[in-house]
Design an enzyme around this catalytic site. Structure first.
Site, PDB file in Angstrom:
ATOM      1  N   THR A  44       0.792  -1.098  -0.114  1.00  0.00           N
ATOM      2  CA  THR A  44       0.012  -0.201  -0.112  1.00  0.00           C
ATOM      3  C   THR A  44       0.862   1.335  -0.144  1.00  0.00           C
ATOM      4  O   THR A  44       0.645   2.271  -0.714  1.00  0.00           O
ATOM      5  CB  THR A  44      -0.825  -0.011   1.226  1.00  0.00           C
ATOM      6  OG1 THR A  44      -1.997  -1.253   1.246  1.00  0.00           O
ATOM      7  CG2 THR A  44      -1.793   1.198   1.310  1.00  0.00           C
ATOM      8  N   HIS A  47       2.094   1.768  -3.375  1.00  0.00           N
ATOM      9  CA  HIS A  47       1.156   2.433  -4.181  1.00  0.00           C
ATOM     10  C   HIS A  47       1.145   4.044  -3.967  1.00  0.00           C
ATOM     11  O   HIS A  47       0.856   4.611  -5.098  1.00  0.00           O
ATOM     12  CB  HIS A  47      -0.446   1.748  -3.991  1.00  0.00           C
ATOM     13  CG  HIS A  47      -0.499   0.287  -4.291  1.00  0.00           C
ATOM     14  ND1 HIS A  47       0.226  -0.156  -5.318  1.00  0.00           N
ATOM     15  CD2 HIS A  47      -1.046  -0.750  -3.899  1.00  0.00           C
ATOM     16  CE1 HIS A  47       0.080  -1.592  -5.495  1.00  0.00           C
ATOM     17  NE2 HIS A  47      -0.761  -1.784  -4.454  1.00  0.00           N
ATOM     18  N   HIS A  67       2.393   2.274   7.870  1.00  0.00           N
ATOM     19  CA  HIS A  67       1.204   1.609   9.030  1.00  0.00           C
ATOM     20  C   HIS A  67       1.568   0.531   9.702  1.00  0.00           C
ATOM     21  O   HIS A  67       1.291   0.144  10.699  1.00  0.00           O
ATOM     22  CB  HIS A  67       0.144   1.366   8.459  1.00  0.00           C
ATOM     23  CG  HIS A  67       0.099   0.589   7.180  1.00  0.00           C
ATOM     24  ND1 HIS A  67      -0.079   1.081   5.749  1.00  0.00           N
ATOM     25  CD2 HIS A  67      -0.105  -0.829   7.015  1.00  0.00           C
ATOM     26  CE1 HIS A  67       0.223   0.108   4.962  1.00  0.00           C
ATOM     27  NE2 HIS A  67       0.068  -0.891   5.878  1.00  0.00           N
ATOM     28  N   CYS A  97     -15.720   1.439  13.705  1.00  0.00           N
ATOM     29  CA  CYS A  97     -16.859   2.185  14.519  1.00  0.00           C
ATOM     30  C   CYS A  97     -17.310   1.797  15.607  1.00  0.00           C
ATOM     31  O   CYS A  97     -17.744   2.444  16.580  1.00  0.00           O
ATOM     32  CB  CYS A  97     -17.533   2.837  13.472  1.00  0.00           C
ATOM     33  SG  CYS A  97     -18.927   1.408  13.028  1.00  0.00           S
ATOM     34  N   LEU A 179       3.681 -10.735   1.062  1.00  0.00           N
ATOM     35  CA  LEU A 179       2.685 -11.543   1.935  1.00  0.00           C
ATOM     36  C   LEU A 179       2.496 -12.969   1.306  1.00  0.00           C
ATOM     37  O   LEU A 179       2.347 -13.730   2.340  1.00  0.00           O
ATOM     38  CB  LEU A 179       1.379 -10.818   1.310  1.00  0.00           C
ATOM     39  CG  LEU A 179       1.172  -9.658   1.988  1.00  0.00           C
ATOM     40  CD1 LEU A 179      -0.163  -8.996   1.434  1.00  0.00           C
ATOM     41  CD2 LEU A 179       0.669  -9.784   3.645  1.00  0.00           C
ATOM     42  N   GLU A 199       5.615 -18.895  -8.680  1.00  0.00           N
ATOM     43  CA  GLU A 199       6.302 -17.404  -8.673  1.00  0.00           C
ATOM     44  C   GLU A 199       7.017 -17.227  -9.934  1.00  0.00           C
ATOM     45  O   GLU A 199       8.066 -17.758 -10.162  1.00  0.00           O
ATOM     46  CB  GLU A 199       6.924 -17.297  -7.466  1.00  0.00           C
ATOM     47  CG  GLU A 199       7.746 -15.827  -7.420  1.00  0.00           C
ATOM     48  CD  GLU A 199       6.908 -14.531  -7.535  1.00  0.00           C
ATOM     49  OE1 GLU A 199       7.296 -14.010  -8.588  1.00  0.00           O
ATOM     50  OE2 GLU A 199       5.984 -14.435  -6.938  1.00  0.00           O
ATOM     51  N   ARG A 204      12.317 -13.851  -6.034  1.00  0.00           N
ATOM     52  CA  ARG A 204      11.315 -14.450  -5.127  1.00  0.00           C
ATOM     53  C   ARG A 204      11.233 -15.930  -5.099  1.00  0.00           C
ATOM     54  O   ARG A 204      10.927 -16.575  -4.051  1.00  0.00           O
ATOM     55  CB  ARG A 204      10.146 -13.919  -5.393  1.00  0.00           C
ATOM     56  CG  ARG A 204      10.083 -12.333  -5.187  1.00  0.00           C
ATOM     57  CD  ARG A 204       8.920 -11.688  -5.600  1.00  0.00           C
ATOM     58  NE  ARG A 204       8.794 -10.235  -4.997  1.00  0.00           N
ATOM     59  CZ  ARG A 204       7.974  -9.314  -5.300  1.00  0.00           C
ATOM     60  NH1 ARG A 204       6.928  -9.817  -6.126  1.00  0.00           N
ATOM     61  NH2 ARG A 204       7.743  -8.169  -4.617  1.00  0.00           N
ATOM     62  N   GLY A 267      -4.876 -12.021  -2.784  1.00  0.00           N
ATOM     63  CA  GLY A 267      -4.418 -11.025  -3.920  1.00  0.00           C
ATOM     64  C   GLY A 267      -5.568 -10.211  -4.402  1.00  0.00           C
ATOM     65  O   GLY A 267      -6.826 -10.818  -4.489  1.00  0.00           O
ATOM     66  N   LEU A 268      -5.386  -9.076  -4.643  1.00  0.00           N
ATOM     67  CA  LEU A 268      -6.388  -8.079  -5.370  1.00  0.00           C
ATOM     68  C   LEU A 268      -6.014  -8.062  -6.887  1.00  0.00           C
ATOM     69  O   LEU A 268      -5.195  -7.803  -7.405  1.00  0.00           O
ATOM     70  CB  LEU A 268      -6.166  -6.942  -4.633  1.00  0.00           C
ATOM     71  CG  LEU A 268      -6.574  -6.699  -3.165  1.00  0.00           C
ATOM     72  CD1 LEU A 268      -6.368  -5.248  -2.809  1.00  0.00           C
ATOM     73  CD2 LEU A 268      -7.963  -7.056  -2.965  1.00  0.00           C
TER      74      LEU A 268
END
Length: 348
Positions: A44, A47, A67, A97, A179, A199, A204, A267-268
């Site tokens: 992230t 990105h 983060h 929340c 990840l 992979e 990697r 994975g996205l």
């Protein structure tokens, strides 16, 4: 404590970031101030650094990045209970929340009003950071900072790997980025065999072997499904764990998993994906889990105990350590080139 600190900040829209000097923030009600001991780069963050389409729609510069963290509490804001100065901590990044339908059912990881620490707020690529007290996780002193900072992404890997039975199961992992490498470590520590990794990157694949993969496959040069079937005596794997976000890897994994097997998807994907649902999912009676975030706080307990057990082979995954933030540009460019596992900034 100094009144000023250095931080990696997204100062404006566009590629890159800047190392800046800013005021040390003050914790408000329900917040604590932590001194950062170690912090690691996530996809992230990359990105945001690259300023891709997602970052352009979400990030509001100027903003401190980062983060993933291990730190020490140095100041407590009004109304905070159960946390003391000197506590050794990490941070859950989902700020939930507690009031929506998901939260009231205990499904905090899918809170309908989630804000992300370090994405929707200033983060931890700094010497100090303000954190909501509700997001603080206390670490055992036995876990070193370079491991403790990995607990947030480790939680993603734990939820992916342990969504169902894993001990004694054959496993295919597609994607050995940071990840995926953490997924290999969790699967091996949990008794999976064999762990097969697909992979395309030579670098990697070598990391995957160092972490403990029993077999590695180059999907650009080998037939993944055939290789998996040969390894598993034609049965296919019991568990398919998808970390890559590559549509072709998803299809290959669904072909390679045994009927009535289990699939976990982390994975996205870049957009809509076309899948033969009838033959690859329905007629195979697969159980499929979509993975997002970490279960609060069950996953954190699992991650902490795995770390304390000493069974997670994380050293090969932490390929780069930097003292401070001075070489942050080098770190991000290495990540962009796919030449790293996890990159950690050490401030202790």
């Amino acid at each position: 404590m100094s009144e000023k600190m250095v931080a990696i900040m997204k100062t404006k829209p566009g590629y890159g970031a800047e190392l800046v000097e800013v005021d040390v923030p003050k914790p408000g009600p329900g917040e604590v101030l932590i001194k950062v001991l170690a912090t690691s780069i996530c996809g992230t963050d990359l990105h945001i650094y690259e300023w891709n389409e997602w970052a352009q729609s979400r990030i509001k510069p100027p903003q401190i990045m980062g983060h993933e963290v291990a730190g020490e509490v140095v100041e407590i804001g009004p109304g905070v209970e159960g946390i003391e100065v000197g506590d050794y901590v990490s941070v859950e990044t989902h700020i939930v929340c507690g009031k929506c339908y998901a939260c009231r059912r205990g499904q905090y990881h899918v809170c309908q009003n989630t804000k992300i620490f370090g994405v929707d707020t200033d983060g931890v690529f700094a010497e100090y950071a303000v954190v909501p007290a509700q997001n603080i996780w206390k670490n055992p002193k036995s876990i070193p900072p370079e491991y403790a900072t990995l607990q947030e992404p480790l939680g993603n890997a734990v939820d992916t790997v342990l969504a169902g039975p894993i001990s004694g199961k054959s496993v295919l992992i597609t994607g050995a980025g940071p990840l995926g490498l953490l997924g290999i470590a969790v699967a091996k520590a949990s008794g999976a065999y064999p762990v097969i990794v697909s992979e395309p990157s030579d670098f990697r694949r070598e990391l995957a072997k160092k972490v403990g993969a029993d077999y590695v496959i180059n999907p650009f040069e080998e037939d993944v499904v055939k290789e998996v079937m040969d390894i598993t005596d034609g049965n296919g794997v019991d568990v398919f764990l998808e970390f890559s976000g590559a549509p072709k890897a998803l299809e290959q994994g669904l072909q390679a998993v045994t009927p009535a097997g289990r699939v976990s998807l982390l994975g996205l994907y870049p957009g809509k994906v076309t899948i033969d649902f009838n033959n690859l999912i329905i007629f195979k009676a697969l159980t499929i889990y979509g993975i997002t975030g970490r279960h609060l706080w069950e996953t954190w307990y699992t991650v902490s105990r795995l770390l304390q057990s000493g069974k997670l082979n994380l050293d090969p995954i932490i390929t780069h350590k930097y003292k401070g933030f001075d070489k942050y540009e080098e770190a991000f460019e290495l990540m962009r080139a796919g030449k790293t596992g996890k990159v950690v900034f050490m401030l202790k």
